[in-house]
Design a protein around this motif. Structure first.
Motif, PDB file in Angstrom:
ATOM      1  N   LYS A   9       0.955  -1.123   0.018  1.00 53.22           N
ATOM      2  CA  LYS A   9      -0.033   0.246  -0.169  1.00 53.22           C
ATOM      3  C   LYS A   9       0.798   1.279   0.063  1.00 53.22           C
ATOM      4  O   LYS A   9       1.883   1.328   0.899  1.00 53.22           O
ATOM      5  CB  LYS A   9      -1.123  -0.162   1.299  1.00 53.22           C
ATOM      6  N   ILE A  10       0.575   2.219  -1.052  1.00 51.84           N
ATOM      7  CA  ILE A  10       1.467   3.296  -0.975  1.00 51.84           C
ATOM      8  C   ILE A  10       0.558   4.357  -1.326  1.00 51.84           C
ATOM      9  O   ILE A  10      -0.451   4.386  -1.791  1.00 51.84           O
ATOM     10  CB  ILE A  10       2.139   3.366  -2.235  1.00 51.84           C
ATOM     11  N   SER A  11       0.804   5.657  -0.341  1.00 49.51           N
ATOM     12  CA  SER A  11       0.064   6.800  -0.329  1.00 49.51           C
ATOM     13  C   SER A  11       0.141   7.603  -1.715  1.00 49.51           C
ATOM     14  O   SER A  11       1.220   7.711  -2.203  1.00 49.51           O
ATOM     15  CB  SER A  11       0.289   7.588   0.973  1.00 49.51           C
ATOM     16  N   GLY A  12      -0.738   8.166  -1.876  1.00 46.78           N
ATOM     17  CA  GLY A  12      -0.979   9.198  -3.013  1.00 46.78           C
ATOM     18  C   GLY A  12       0.379  10.164  -2.793  1.00 46.78           C
ATOM     19  O   GLY A  12       0.977  10.410  -3.705  1.00 46.78           O
ATOM     20  N   GLU A  13       0.359  10.758  -1.709  1.00 45.33           N
ATOM     21  CA  GLU A  13       1.260  11.785  -1.234  1.00 45.33           C
ATOM     22  C   GLU A  13       2.773  11.329  -1.780  1.00 45.33           C
ATOM     23  O   GLU A  13       3.634  12.194  -2.132  1.00 45.33           O
ATOM     24  CB  GLU A  13       1.237  12.330   0.232  1.00 45.33           C
ATOM     25  N   ALA A  14       3.162  10.161  -1.680  1.00 42.56           N
ATOM     26  CA  ALA A  14       4.187   9.497  -2.010  1.00 42.56           C
ATOM     27  C   ALA A  14       4.737   9.937  -3.419  1.00 42.56           C
ATOM     28  O   ALA A  14       5.842  10.010  -3.557  1.00 42.56           O
ATOM     29  CB  ALA A  14       4.520   8.084  -1.553  1.00 42.56           C
ATOM     30  N   LEU A  15       3.780   9.604  -4.176  1.00 43.43           N
ATOM     31  CA  LEU A  15       4.039   9.957  -5.628  1.00 43.43           C
ATOM     32  C   LEU A  15       4.372  11.271  -5.939  1.00 43.43           C
ATOM     33  O   LEU A  15       4.690  11.653  -6.919  1.00 43.43           O
ATOM     34  CB  LEU A  15       2.938   9.343  -6.602  1.00 43.43           C
ATOM     35  N   MET A  16       4.257  12.192  -5.206  1.00 45.36           N
ATOM     36  CA  MET A  16       4.528  13.743  -5.378  1.00 45.36           C
ATOM     37  C   MET A  16       5.656  14.043  -5.377  1.00 45.36           C
ATOM     38  O   MET A  16       6.331  14.892  -5.802  1.00 45.36           O
ATOM     39  CB  MET A  16       3.848  14.618  -4.422  1.00 45.36           C
ATOM     40  N   GLY A  17       6.566  12.944  -4.741  1.00 45.38           N
ATOM     41  CA  GLY A  17       8.178  13.463  -4.548  1.00 45.38           C
ATOM     42  C   GLY A  17       8.368  14.628  -3.862  1.00 45.38           C
ATOM     43  O   GLY A  17       7.929  14.813  -2.605  1.00 45.38           O
ATOM     44  N   ASP A  18       9.057  15.497  -4.278  1.00 41.05           N
ATOM     45  CA  ASP A  18       9.428  16.662  -3.707  1.00 41.05           C
ATOM     46  C   ASP A  18       8.406  17.969  -4.042  1.00 41.05           C
ATOM     47  O   ASP A  18       8.423  18.956  -3.697  1.00 41.05           O
ATOM     48  CB  ASP A  18      10.788  17.288  -4.133  1.00 41.05           C
ATOM     49  N   GLY A  19       7.422  17.215  -4.716  1.00 40.17           N
ATOM     50  CA  GLY A  19       6.579  18.342  -5.324  1.00 40.17           C
ATOM     51  C   GLY A  19       5.509  18.447  -4.256  1.00 40.17           C
ATOM     52  O   GLY A  19       5.208  17.837  -3.227  1.00 40.17           O
ATOM     53  N   THR A  20       4.372  19.350  -4.448  1.00 39.73           N
ATOM     54  CA  THR A  20       3.266  19.706  -3.571  1.00 39.73           C
ATOM     55  C   THR A  20       2.016  19.226  -4.426  1.00 39.73           C
ATOM     56  O   THR A  20       0.907  19.203  -3.558  1.00 39.73           O
ATOM     57  CB  THR A  20       2.962  21.121  -3.342  1.00 39.73           C
ATOM     58  N   TYR A  21       2.093  18.692  -5.531  1.00 44.07           N
ATOM     59  CA  TYR A  21       0.585  18.112  -6.115  1.00 44.07           C
ATOM     60  C   TYR A  21       1.306  17.276  -7.216  1.00 44.07           C
ATOM     61  O   TYR A  21       2.087  17.492  -8.030  1.00 44.07           O
ATOM     62  CB  TYR A  21      -0.339  19.477  -6.561  1.00 44.07           C
ATOM     63  N   GLY A  22       0.131  16.420  -7.682  1.00 45.43           N
ATOM     64  CA  GLY A  22       0.367  15.629  -8.883  1.00 45.43           C
ATOM     65  C   GLY A  22       1.388  14.384  -8.586  1.00 45.43           C
ATOM     66  O   GLY A  22       1.686  13.756  -7.685  1.00 45.43           O
ATOM     67  N   ILE A  23       1.937  14.159  -9.915  1.00 46.82           N
ATOM     68  CA  ILE A  23       2.658  12.704  -9.878  1.00 46.82           C
ATOM     69  C   ILE A  23       4.344  13.151 -10.166  1.00 46.82           C
ATOM     70  O   ILE A  23       4.510  13.896 -11.349  1.00 46.82           O
ATOM     71  CB  ILE A  23       2.052  11.699 -11.049  1.00 46.82           C
ATOM     72  N   SER A  24       5.147  12.477  -9.635  1.00 48.84           N
ATOM     73  CA  SER A  24       6.520  12.828 -10.038  1.00 48.84           C
ATOM     74  C   SER A  24       6.983  11.714 -10.791  1.00 48.84           C
ATOM     75  O   SER A  24       7.041  10.655 -10.138  1.00 48.84           O
ATOM     76  CB  SER A  24       7.349  13.199  -8.787  1.00 48.84           C
ATOM     77  N   PRO A  25       7.320  11.931 -12.045  1.00 48.44           N
ATOM     78  CA  PRO A  25       7.995  10.857 -12.835  1.00 48.44           C
ATOM     79  C   PRO A  25       9.301  10.265 -12.205  1.00 48.44           C
ATOM     80  O   PRO A  25       9.351   9.070 -12.152  1.00 48.44           O
ATOM     81  CB  PRO A  25       8.474  11.299 -13.863  1.00 48.44           C
ATOM     82  N   ASP A  26      10.018  11.164 -11.474  1.00 47.45           N
ATOM     83  CA  ASP A  26      11.317  10.340 -10.891  1.00 47.45           C
ATOM     84  C   ASP A  26      10.712   9.233  -9.590  1.00 47.45           C
ATOM     85  O   ASP A  26      11.457   8.542  -9.301  1.00 47.45           O
ATOM     86  CB  ASP A  26      12.187  11.513 -10.027  1.00 47.45           C
ATOM     87  N   MET A  27       9.616   9.981  -8.982  1.00 54.91           N
ATOM     88  CA  MET A  27       9.099   9.030  -7.914  1.00 54.91           C
ATOM     89  C   MET A  27       8.651   7.556  -8.324  1.00 54.91           C
ATOM     90  O   MET A  27       8.783   6.568  -7.734  1.00 54.91           O
ATOM     91  CB  MET A  27       8.241   9.645  -6.941  1.00 54.91           C
ATOM     92  N   ILE A  28       7.922   7.908  -9.447  1.00 56.06           N
ATOM     93  CA  ILE A  28       7.223   6.646 -10.071  1.00 56.06           C
ATOM     94  C   ILE A  28       8.404   5.564 -10.380  1.00 56.06           C
ATOM     95  O   ILE A  28       8.355   4.566 -10.138  1.00 56.06           O
ATOM     96  CB  ILE A  28       6.467   6.939 -11.279  1.00 56.06           C
ATOM     97  N   SER A  29       9.561   6.056 -10.928  1.00 59.48           N
ATOM     98  CA  SER A  29      10.675   5.370 -11.263  1.00 59.48           C
ATOM     99  C   SER A  29      11.424   4.720 -10.300  1.00 59.48           C
ATOM    100  O   SER A  29      11.665   3.717 -10.454  1.00 59.48           O
ATOM    101  CB  SER A  29      11.570   6.219 -12.368  1.00 59.48           C
ATOM    102  N   PHE A  30      11.471   5.539  -9.267  1.00 59.22           N
ATOM    103  CA  PHE A  30      12.143   4.941  -7.921  1.00 59.22           C
ATOM    104  C   PHE A  30      11.275   3.627  -7.339  1.00 59.22           C
ATOM    105  O   PHE A  30      11.724   2.518  -6.953  1.00 59.22           O
ATOM    106  CB  PHE A  30      12.111   5.912  -6.977  1.00 59.22           C
TER     107      PHE A  30
END
Length: 235
Positions: A9-30
Motif C-alpha cells: 500500500k502506497i500513499s498518493g502523497e508519496a508519488l508527489m516526490g518533492d512536489g506539492t501536487y500531482g505525480i513525480s516521474p522520478d518517484m514513479i521510477s524509484f
C-alpha cells in the motif's frame, strides 16, 4: 523471501516526490525499480495506491461536498495513479495489470479476484484501483480487503516515516517508535497508522501489517525479506 505474496500500500502523497501536487516521474521510477527488485527475488506483488496527491474524498467532504460524491472523485483519482505506476513498471520490463473496482474497460481491467490471482501467478504486478468501489471506505481498508481476497501473506504500508509512533514524529521530535504492536493496542491508543475499519478487518482475519519508510532505497526489499524494518502489527 519471507513473504511470497505481498500487498504493498502506497500513499498518493508519496508519488508527489518533492512536489506539492500531482505525480513525480522520478518517484514513479524509484518505486518501480524497488518493486522490480522484490519481484526478481520471487515475490508476487500487488499494489494499492492512494490519491492524496490529486484529490482526497474526506477533504472534499470537509469543504462542503457530498461525501459520496467526494469519495467517488477520490476513487477515480486512484486510477490515474495506478495507470502512471503501470507505465513506470512496464517501461523497465515488469509486466503489470491495473484492475479497477469501478468498471472502465477502455483503460484497465475490471476487478475479478480469480483473474487477479492468475495475473500474480504469472509474475505480473497487479495494481488495484478505485478502492472498494464504494464511498466511505479508505484505500487503507481497500488494501486490507484486497490483501485478504488474494490471500496475501502480509500488507506492507509504505509511508514517509520509519514505522508507527505514539505521536506524529514530523511534529514532535520526542515521539517514540514501536517495533511491534497488536491490532488491539493500535485501536485502543488510536494510533493513526490507518483507519479503524482497516485495522479491525486485518485483526478479524489475522493479516500481518508492516509499516515502514519507503523513501529509503532498498527498504521494500528489506521488508519483504524479513529484516527488522518498521513496525509489525499482529495479534
Amino acid at each position: 523471501m519471507q513473504f511470497r505474496r505481498i500487498l504493498l500500500k502506497i500513499s498518493g502523497e508519496a508519488l508527489m516526490g518533492d512536489g506539492t501536487y500531482g505525480i513525480s516521474p522520478d518517484m514513479i521510477s524509484f518505486v518501480a525499480q524497488e518493486i522490480k527488485k522484490i519481484q526478481e527475488q520471487g515475490a508476487q506483488v500487488a499494489l494499492v495506491i492512494g490519491a492524496g496527491n490529486i484529490f482526497r474524498g474526506v477533504s472534499g467532504a470537509a469543504g462542503g461536498m457530498n461525501r459520496a460524491a467526494a469519495d467517488n472523485m477520490g476513487m477515480l483519482a486512484t486510477v490515474l495513479n495506478a495507470l502512471a505506476m503501470e507505465d513506470g513498471l512496464e517501461q523497465i520490463g515488469v509486466p503489470c495489470r491495473v484492475m479497477s473496482a469501478i468498471t472502465m474497460r477502455n483503460v484497465c481491467e475490471p476487478y475479478v479476484r480469480v483473474k487477479a490471482i492468475e495475473h500474480l501467478e504469472k509474475s505480473r504486478v497487479v495494481i488495484f484501483a478505485a478502492g472498494t468501489g464504494n464511498p466511505y471506505f479508505t484505500t487503507d481498508t481497500g488494501g486490507v480487503l484486497r490483501a485478504l481476497e488474494i490471500e496475501a501473506d502480509v500488507m506492507m504500508k509504505a509511508t514517509r516515516v520509519d514505522g508507527v509512533y505514539d505521536r506524529d514524529p514530523e511534529k514532535d521530535r520526542n515521539a517514540v517508535r514501536y517495533d511491534r504492536l497488536t491490532y488491539t493496542k493500535v485501536l485502543q491508543k488510536e494510533l493513526r497508522v490507518m483507519d479503524a475499519a482497516g485495522i479491525s478487518l486485518a485483526r478479524d482475519n489475522n493479516l500481518p501489517l508492516l509499516v515502514f519508510n519507503m523513501k529509503q532505497e532498498g527498504n521494500i526489499v528489506r521488508a519483504a525479506t524479513g529484516e527488522d524494518v518498521g513496525t509489525l502489527i499482529t495479534a
